[in-house]
Design a protein around this motif. Structure first.
Motif, PDB file in Angstrom:
ATOM      1  N   THR A  11       4.365  -9.147   1.889  1.00 12.58           N
ATOM      2  CA  THR A  11       4.818 -10.025   2.670  1.00 12.58           C
ATOM      3  C   THR A  11       4.841  -9.798   4.071  1.00 12.58           C
ATOM      4  OG1 THR A  11       7.297  -9.427   2.740  1.00 12.58           O
ATOM      5  CG2 THR A  11       6.315 -11.064   0.904  1.00 12.58           C
ATOM      6  N   THR A  12       4.973 -10.923   5.165  1.00 16.02           N
ATOM      7  CA  THR A  12       5.204 -10.618   6.434  1.00 16.02           C
ATOM      8  C   THR A  12       6.240 -11.444   6.884  1.00 16.02           C
ATOM      9  OG1 THR A  12       3.839 -12.437   6.835  1.00 16.02           O
ATOM     10  CG2 THR A  12       2.676 -10.253   6.791  1.00 16.02           C
ATOM     11  N   PRO A  13       6.738 -11.122   7.860  1.00 18.90           N
ATOM     12  CA  PRO A  13       8.057 -11.628   8.344  1.00 18.90           C
ATOM     13  C   PRO A  13       8.103 -13.090   8.617  1.00 18.90           C
ATOM     14  CG  PRO A  13       7.595  -9.451   9.708  1.00 18.90           C
ATOM     15  CD  PRO A  13       6.497  -9.721   8.776  1.00 18.90           C
ATOM     16  N   ARG A  14       6.928 -13.611   9.083  1.00 19.09           N
ATOM     17  CA  ARG A  14       6.936 -15.052   9.350  1.00 19.09           C
ATOM     18  C   ARG A  14       6.070 -15.900   8.150  1.00 19.09           C
ATOM     19  NH1 ARG A  14       7.625 -12.836  14.365  1.00 19.09           N
ATOM     20  NH2 ARG A  14       5.540 -12.867  15.119  1.00 19.09           N
ATOM     21  N   CYS A  15       5.961 -15.324   7.193  1.00 21.71           N
ATOM     22  CA  CYS A  15       5.185 -15.937   6.133  1.00 21.71           C
ATOM     23  C   CYS A  15       5.818 -16.993   5.470  1.00 21.71           C
ATOM     24  CB  CYS A  15       4.860 -14.874   5.133  1.00 21.71           C
ATOM     25  SG  CYS A  15       4.200 -15.479   3.574  1.00 21.71           S
ATOM     26  N   TRP A  46      -5.224  -1.286   3.181  1.00 21.18           N
ATOM     27  CA  TRP A  46      -5.637  -1.419   1.726  1.00 21.18           C
ATOM     28  C   TRP A  46      -5.883  -3.089   1.445  1.00 21.18           C
ATOM     29  CZ3 TRP A  46      -2.371  -2.986  -2.291  1.00 21.18           C
ATOM     30  CH2 TRP A  46      -3.047  -3.046  -3.689  1.00 21.18           C
ATOM     31  N   ILE A  47      -4.884  -3.767   1.974  1.00 24.04           N
ATOM     32  CA  ILE A  47      -4.824  -5.399   1.812  1.00 24.04           C
ATOM     33  C   ILE A  47      -6.112  -5.851   2.123  1.00 24.04           C
ATOM     34  CG2 ILE A  47      -3.664  -7.304   2.098  1.00 24.04           C
ATOM     35  CD1 ILE A  47      -1.824  -5.901   0.295  1.00 24.04           C
ATOM     36  N   THR A  48      -6.573  -5.695   3.544  1.00 22.50           N
ATOM     37  CA  THR A  48      -7.413  -6.271   4.044  1.00 22.50           C
ATOM     38  C   THR A  48      -8.752  -5.750   3.745  1.00 22.50           C
ATOM     39  OG1 THR A  48      -7.452  -4.824   6.073  1.00 22.50           O
ATOM     40  CG2 THR A  48      -6.097  -6.830   6.006  1.00 22.50           C
ATOM     41  N   ASP A  49      -9.066  -4.583   3.802  1.00 20.86           N
ATOM     42  CA  ASP A  49     -10.347  -3.539   3.487  1.00 20.86           C
ATOM     43  C   ASP A  49     -10.730  -3.429   1.979  1.00 20.86           C
ATOM     44  OD1 ASP A  49     -10.498  -3.419   6.399  1.00 20.86           O
ATOM     45  OD2 ASP A  49     -10.115  -1.299   6.340  1.00 20.86           O
ATOM     46  N   ASP A  50      -9.734  -3.137   1.392  1.00 20.56           N
ATOM     47  CA  ASP A  50      -9.869  -2.949  -0.235  1.00 20.56           C
ATOM     48  C   ASP A  50     -10.011  -4.057  -1.161  1.00 20.56           C
ATOM     49  OD1 ASP A  50     -10.374  -0.123   0.606  1.00 20.56           O
ATOM     50  OD2 ASP A  50      -8.422   0.511  -0.309  1.00 20.56           O
ATOM     51  N   LEU A  51      -8.748  -4.835  -0.790  1.00 20.99           N
ATOM     52  CA  LEU A  51      -8.692  -6.157  -1.506  1.00 20.99           C
ATOM     53  C   LEU A  51      -9.354  -7.571  -1.082  1.00 20.99           C
ATOM     54  CD1 LEU A  51      -4.942  -5.882  -2.647  1.00 20.99           C
ATOM     55  CD2 LEU A  51      -7.129  -5.337  -4.043  1.00 20.99           C
ATOM     56  N   GLY A  52      -9.674  -7.394   0.133  1.00 19.54           N
ATOM     57  CA  GLY A  52     -10.348  -8.453   0.926  1.00 19.54           C
ATOM     58  C   GLY A  52      -9.456  -9.722   1.426  1.00 19.54           C
ATOM     59  N   TYR A  53      -7.953  -9.602   1.502  1.00 24.03           N
ATOM     60  CA  TYR A  53      -7.167 -10.612   2.044  1.00 24.03           C
ATOM     61  C   TYR A  53      -6.878 -10.556   3.364  1.00 24.03           C
ATOM     62  CZ  TYR A  53      -6.791 -10.969  -2.970  1.00 24.03           C
ATOM     63  OH  TYR A  53      -7.172 -11.435  -4.235  1.00 24.03           O
ATOM     64  N   SER A  54      -6.410 -11.740   3.837  1.00 20.11           N
ATOM     65  CA  SER A  54      -6.374 -11.717   5.470  1.00 20.11           C
ATOM     66  C   SER A  54      -5.129 -12.215   5.721  1.00 20.11           C
ATOM     67  CB  SER A  54      -7.466 -12.342   6.229  1.00 20.11           C
ATOM     68  OG  SER A  54      -7.653 -13.596   5.693  1.00 20.11           O
ATOM     69  N   HIS A  55      -4.360 -12.885   4.782  1.00 17.77           N
ATOM     70  CA  HIS A  55      -2.901 -13.563   4.801  1.00 17.77           C
ATOM     71  C   HIS A  55      -2.011 -13.476   3.872  1.00 17.77           C
ATOM     72  CE1 HIS A  55      -3.320 -17.003   2.267  1.00 17.77           C
ATOM     73  NE2 HIS A  55      -5.007 -16.982   2.500  1.00 17.77           N
ATOM     74  N   SER A  56      -0.851 -13.629   3.886  1.00 17.35           N
ATOM     75  CA  SER A  56       0.049 -13.104   2.864  1.00 17.35           C
ATOM     76  C   SER A  56       0.896 -14.559   2.397  1.00 17.35           C
ATOM     77  CB  SER A  56       1.180 -12.178   3.703  1.00 17.35           C
ATOM     78  OG  SER A  56       1.809 -12.716   4.649  1.00 17.35           O
ATOM     79  N   PRO A  57       1.373 -14.285   1.278  1.00 19.08           N
ATOM     80  CA  PRO A  57       1.645 -13.121   0.469  1.00 19.08           C
ATOM     81  C   PRO A  57       0.491 -12.538  -0.312  1.00 19.08           C
ATOM     82  CG  PRO A  57       2.530 -15.001  -0.757  1.00 19.08           C
ATOM     83  CD  PRO A  57       1.904 -15.417   0.508  1.00 19.08           C
ATOM     84  N   VAL A  58       0.482 -11.090  -0.537  1.00 18.04           N
ATOM     85  CA  VAL A  58      -0.605 -10.750  -1.640  1.00 18.04           C
ATOM     86  C   VAL A  58       0.253 -10.417  -2.907  1.00 18.04           C
ATOM     87  CG1 VAL A  58      -2.327  -9.193  -1.860  1.00 18.04           C
ATOM     88  CG2 VAL A  58      -2.397 -10.354   0.349  1.00 18.04           C
ATOM     89  N   VAL A  59      -0.087 -10.899  -4.101  1.00 18.31           N
ATOM     90  CA  VAL A  59       0.564 -10.542  -5.272  1.00 18.31           C
ATOM     91  C   VAL A  59      -0.423  -9.513  -5.923  1.00 18.31           C
ATOM     92  CG1 VAL A  59       1.496 -11.158  -7.383  1.00 18.31           C
ATOM     93  CG2 VAL A  59       1.529 -12.752  -5.132  1.00 18.31           C
ATOM     94  N   VAL A  60       0.159  -8.697  -6.285  1.00 22.56           N
ATOM     95  CA  VAL A  60      -0.791  -7.515  -6.883  1.00 22.56           C
ATOM     96  C   VAL A  60      -0.234  -7.411  -8.367  1.00 22.56           C
ATOM     97  CG1 VAL A  60      -1.669  -5.099  -7.053  1.00 22.56           C
ATOM     98  CG2 VAL A  60      -1.350  -6.447  -5.012  1.00 22.56           C
TER      99      VAL A  60
END
Length: 83
Positions: A11-15, A46-60
């Motif tokens: 998560t990020t603070p203002r998500c 890891w979130i951006t480069d390996d998984l390819g996501y640019s916004h949160s939340p990211v659920v793994v």
């Protein structure tokens, strides 16, 4: 009822979508580990480069199942799988 399934939610603070995602996972009985990227910036690459996501939340869920954003459809599938 709580399942043995544990997912990690980045998560990020203002998500805007983070809180509903966390609430829906918890309501579905899925155990959640929340990682605030503001406190753990080392995970961002890891979130951006390996998984390819640019916004949160990211659920793994595991190495093969992950997503970004508030996805009630995928949360329902997880809930059914873990029942």
């Amino acid at each position: 009822m709580t399942s043995d399934l544990v997912v990690t939610v980045y998560t990020t603070p203002r998500c805007v979508q983070c809180r509903p995602t966390l609430r829906a996972l918890t309501a579905a009985g899925i155990q959640v580990v929340e990682v605030d990227l503001g406190e753990h910036p080392d995970a961002i690459d890891w979130i951006t480069d390996d998984l390819g996501y640019s916004h949160s939340p990211v659920v793994v869920v595991d190495d093969h199942q992950h997503w970004s954003g508030f996805r009630p459809d995928l949360i329902s599938q997880l809930s059914e799988r873990s029942a």
